[in-house]
Design a protein around this motif. Sequence first.
Motif, PDB file in Angstrom:
ATOM      1  N   ASN A  74       0.879  -1.171   0.000  1.00  0.00           N
ATOM      2  CA  ASN A  74       0.000   0.000   0.000  1.00  0.00           C
ATOM      3  C   ASN A  74       0.916   1.220   0.000  1.00  0.00           C
ATOM      4  N   ILE A  75       0.814   2.022  -1.052  1.00  0.00           N
ATOM      5  CA  ILE A  75       1.664   3.208  -1.147  1.00  0.00           C
ATOM      6  C   ILE A  75       0.762   4.438  -1.198  1.00  0.00           C
ATOM      7  N   ALA A  76       0.983   5.359  -0.265  1.00  0.00           N
ATOM      8  CA  ALA A  76       0.167   6.576  -0.191  1.00  0.00           C
ATOM      9  C   ALA A  76       0.961   7.749  -0.743  1.00  0.00           C
ATOM     10  N   ILE A  77       0.390   8.436  -1.732  1.00  0.00           N
ATOM     11  CA  ILE A  77       1.057   9.633  -2.261  1.00  0.00           C
ATOM     12  C   ILE A  77       0.111  10.817  -2.099  1.00  0.00           C
ATOM     13  N   ASP A  78       0.513  11.786  -1.304  1.00  0.00           N
ATOM     14  CA  ASP A  78      -0.314  12.969  -1.085  1.00  0.00           C
ATOM     15  C   ASP A  78       0.437  14.221  -1.498  1.00  0.00           C
ATOM     16  N   GLY A  79      -0.325  15.306  -1.580  1.00  0.00           N
ATOM     17  CA  GLY A  79       0.288  16.600  -1.881  1.00  0.00           C
ATOM     18  C   GLY A  79      -0.728  17.487  -2.542  1.00  0.00           C
ATOM     19  N   PRO A  80      -0.390  18.780  -2.683  1.00  0.00           N
ATOM     20  CA  PRO A  80      -1.339  19.708  -3.299  1.00  0.00           C
ATOM     21  C   PRO A  80      -1.524  19.469  -4.797  1.00  0.00           C
ATOM     22  N   ALA A  81      -2.478  20.196  -5.378  1.00  0.00           N
ATOM     23  CA  ALA A  81      -2.795  20.047  -6.809  1.00  0.00           C
ATOM     24  C   ALA A  81      -1.589  20.383  -7.677  1.00  0.00           C
TER      25      ALA A  81
ATOM     26  N   VAL B 281      -5.381   9.723   6.773  1.00  0.00           N
ATOM     27  CA  VAL B 281      -6.710   9.214   7.135  1.00  0.00           C
ATOM     28  C   VAL B 281      -7.062   7.875   6.470  1.00  0.00           C
ATOM     29  N   VAL B 282      -6.860   7.792   5.163  1.00  0.00           N
ATOM     30  CA  VAL B 282      -7.334   6.611   4.423  1.00  0.00           C
ATOM     31  C   VAL B 282      -6.487   5.383   4.761  1.00  0.00           C
ATOM     32  N   LEU B 283      -5.165   5.526   4.644  1.00  0.00           N
ATOM     33  CA  LEU B 283      -4.269   4.393   4.904  1.00  0.00           C
ATOM     34  C   LEU B 283      -3.198   4.789   5.928  1.00  0.00           C
ATOM     35  N   PRO B 284      -3.616   5.040   7.176  1.00  0.00           N
ATOM     36  CA  PRO B 284      -2.634   5.505   8.166  1.00  0.00           C
ATOM     37  C   PRO B 284      -1.517   4.493   8.423  1.00  0.00           C
ATOM     38  N   ASP B 285      -1.766   3.204   8.077  1.00  0.00           N
ATOM     39  CA  ASP B 285      -0.740   2.184   8.309  1.00  0.00           C
ATOM     40  C   ASP B 285       0.044   1.834   7.037  1.00  0.00           C
ATOM     41  N   ALA B 286      -0.118   2.608   5.984  1.00  0.00           N
ATOM     42  CA  ALA B 286       0.616   2.291   4.745  1.00  0.00           C
ATOM     43  C   ALA B 286       2.116   2.263   5.035  1.00  0.00           C
ATOM     44  N   PRO B 287       2.822   1.219   4.588  1.00  0.00           N
ATOM     45  CA  PRO B 287       4.254   1.122   4.876  1.00  0.00           C
ATOM     46  C   PRO B 287       5.083   2.210   4.179  1.00  0.00           C
ATOM     47  N   LEU B 288       4.551   2.773   3.078  1.00  0.00           N
ATOM     48  CA  LEU B 288       5.280   3.857   2.411  1.00  0.00           C
ATOM     49  C   LEU B 288       4.333   5.013   2.119  1.00  0.00           C
ATOM     50  N   LYS B 289       4.696   6.191   2.643  1.00  0.00           N
ATOM     51  CA  LYS B 289       3.913   7.403   2.406  1.00  0.00           C
ATOM     52  C   LYS B 289       4.835   8.466   1.831  1.00  0.00           C
ATOM     53  N   ILE B 290       4.369   9.113   0.779  1.00  0.00           N
ATOM     54  CA  ILE B 290       5.176  10.159   0.158  1.00  0.00           C
ATOM     55  C   ILE B 290       4.345  11.425   0.089  1.00  0.00           C
TER      56      ILE B 290
ATOM     57  N   ALA C 212       1.700  13.568   6.531  1.00  0.00           N
ATOM     58  CA  ALA C 212       1.699  12.626   7.657  1.00  0.00           C
ATOM     59  C   ALA C 212       3.081  12.669   8.302  1.00  0.00           C
ATOM     60  N   GLU C 213       3.128  12.457   9.611  1.00  0.00           N
ATOM     61  CA  GLU C 213       4.415  12.539  10.315  1.00  0.00           C
ATOM     62  C   GLU C 213       5.448  11.573   9.753  1.00  0.00           C
ATOM     63  N   ASP C 214       4.973  10.403   9.300  1.00  0.00           N
ATOM     64  CA  ASP C 214       5.921   9.399   8.813  1.00  0.00           C
ATOM     65  C   ASP C 214       6.034   9.386   7.281  1.00  0.00           C
ATOM     66  N   ALA C 215       5.617  10.498   6.637  1.00  0.00           N
ATOM     67  CA  ALA C 215       5.731  10.559   5.166  1.00  0.00           C
ATOM     68  C   ALA C 215       7.097  11.108   4.754  1.00  0.00           C
ATOM     69  N   VAL C 216       7.576  10.645   3.612  1.00  0.00           N
ATOM     70  CA  VAL C 216       8.825  11.154   3.052  1.00  0.00           C
ATOM     71  C   VAL C 216       8.474  12.363   2.189  1.00  0.00           C
TER      72      VAL C 216
ATOM     73  N   ASP D  77      -3.309   7.963  -4.703  1.00  0.00           N
ATOM     74  CA  ASP D  77      -2.907   9.359  -4.513  1.00  0.00           C
ATOM     75  C   ASP D  77      -4.095  10.238  -4.159  1.00  0.00           C
ATOM     76  N   GLY D  78      -3.794  11.293  -3.383  1.00  0.00           N
ATOM     77  CA  GLY D  78      -4.858  12.198  -2.940  1.00  0.00           C
ATOM     78  C   GLY D  78      -4.329  13.270  -2.018  1.00  0.00           C
ATOM     79  N   ARG D  79      -5.126  13.576  -0.985  1.00  0.00           N
ATOM     80  CA  ARG D  79      -4.733  14.617  -0.029  1.00  0.00           C
ATOM     81  C   ARG D  79      -4.606  14.064   1.391  1.00  0.00           C
ATOM     82  N   ASP D  80      -5.395  13.004   1.682  1.00  0.00           N
ATOM     83  CA  ASP D  80      -5.492  12.489   3.050  1.00  0.00           C
ATOM     84  C   ASP D  80      -5.184  10.997   3.099  1.00  0.00           C
ATOM     85  N   ILE D  81      -4.454  10.495   2.115  1.00  0.00           N
ATOM     86  CA  ILE D  81      -4.240   9.044   2.059  1.00  0.00           C
ATOM     87  C   ILE D  81      -3.346   8.594   3.220  1.00  0.00           C
ATOM     88  N   GLY D  82      -2.221   9.287   3.414  1.00  0.00           N
ATOM     89  CA  GLY D  82      -1.311   8.904   4.489  1.00  0.00           C
ATOM     90  C   GLY D  82      -1.843   9.235   5.877  1.00  0.00           C
TER      91      GLY D  82
END
Length: 223
Positions: A4-11, A133-142, A193-197, A126-131
């Motif tokens: 599960n890979i979460a990618i967030d950020g602005p538009a 809210v949606v997948l808080p336990d995702a092993p990789l968040k960017i 997210a605190e643990d996002a790269v 990808d989205g805004r709240d994936i890391g």
Amino acid sequence: MRINIAIDGPAGTGKSTIAKRVSSELGIKYMDTGAMYRGIAYALLRKGIDVNEHEKVLAALPETSISVEYGETGQYIVYEGENINAYLRTPETTKASSDVAVIPEVRAKLVAIQQETAKRYDIVMDGRDIGTVVLPDAPLKIFMTASPRVRAERRYLELKNAGKEADIDVLEKEIAARDKTDSTRAASPLKQAEDAVLLDTTSMGIEEVVAAVMKLVKERFEI
Ligand code: DC
């Protein structure tokens, strides 16, 4: 372990381009959650509902459902049996998507679909709240960022390549306005997210960003 890979950020930071590329290199699913907010916004507009009238949106919400399907060209959004992808990127739907995304009930409805999908499949989302809210336990968040000017320039080139006219200054203002709505809303605001790269792509090309993300993927998932 589920990938599960979460990618967030602005538009306009290039999240979806990168997420798509990474999912195809890994041979796993890609979910563009922004398209889901756009889909709900479009469906409501089509019903003649002003998305800023929250009471009306809430009344219509139980009968306003979209689904996410996958075909040869990737993800598409279905509303009342119709593929509505062609309508999701107009300025009107774009603005309305940011407006409906402030409504907690709209978010809950879409987050449930997103979480269910991530449970069943290896996925890049990808989205805004994936890391957060949606997948808080995702092993990789960017968390991807880029300066508003660079994001406006990228959008301008995208439109120009599609044969459309645009003004970079206007695009920059629209991007800044959407950033403000997305990051100041009470419900799941855009935040790292605190643990996002953190990946600042201001002076990076697409290939460079894909390589950076793939390096993180290989480290995190030992593949
Ligand atoms: O990524 P996008 O530009 O297609 O997203 C459209 C709108 O949807 C955006 O203004 C914010 C909202 N959105 C959201 O609130 N949460 C997500 N996970 C994805 C998008």
